[in-house]
Design an enzyme around this catalytic site. Structure first.
Site, PDB file in Angstrom:
ATOM      1  N   ARG A  19       0.831  -1.217   0.000  1.00 46.29           N
ATOM      2  CA  ARG A  19       0.000   0.000   0.000  1.00 46.29           C
ATOM      3  C   ARG A  19       0.860   1.260   0.000  1.00 46.29           C
ATOM      4  NH1 ARG A  19      -3.519  -0.861   5.136  1.00 46.29           N
ATOM      5  NH2 ARG A  19      -1.453  -1.572   5.757  1.00 46.29           N
ATOM      6  N   ASN A  37      -5.913  -2.941   2.108  1.00 48.87           N
ATOM      7  CA  ASN A  37      -5.831  -4.389   2.258  1.00 48.87           C
ATOM      8  C   ASN A  37      -7.239  -4.948   2.421  1.00 48.87           C
ATOM      9  OD1 ASN A  37      -3.030  -4.504   2.175  1.00 48.87           O
ATOM     10  ND2 ASN A  37      -2.797  -4.543   4.390  1.00 48.87           N
TER      11      ASN A  37
END
Length: 96
Positions: A19, A37
């Site tokens: 990320r 996520n």
């Protein structure tokens, strides 16, 4: 031409700073949207921006950061909305 895509990344993509690296790449490519996520181990993202830059970020996601192992990338084109003015990491399942 402006473009929006919804992306799902499968593989070893959690616990490897996917990320954070996606956000850095998005800022480098001037792409807006978000990344998060999912509980099933995948990473989900929405990218918006100029078509060449969004495509460059999609290509980056096929490899990901050095410790990631991307097994599969699903990309679904959506209608561009222009709703984002930055790129964020989301920390729960709400994308609003």
């Amino acid at each position: 031409m402006m473009k929006r895509v919804h992306v799902y990344v499968k593989g070893k993509v959690q616990g490897v700073f996917f990320r954070a690296h996606t956000r850095k790449a998005a800022l480098r490519f001037h792409v807006n949207g978000w990344v998060r996520n999912l509980p099933n181990g995948r990473v989900e993202a929405v990218f918006e921006g100029r078509s060449p830059e969004v495509n460059a970020l999609i290509d980056w996601c096929r490899q990901g950061p050095s410790h990631a192992i991307v097994e599969h990338l699903d990309v679904c084109e959506e209608t561009y909305t222009g709703e984002f003015d930055d790129f964020r990491i989301l920390y729960d399942e709400r994308a609003s």
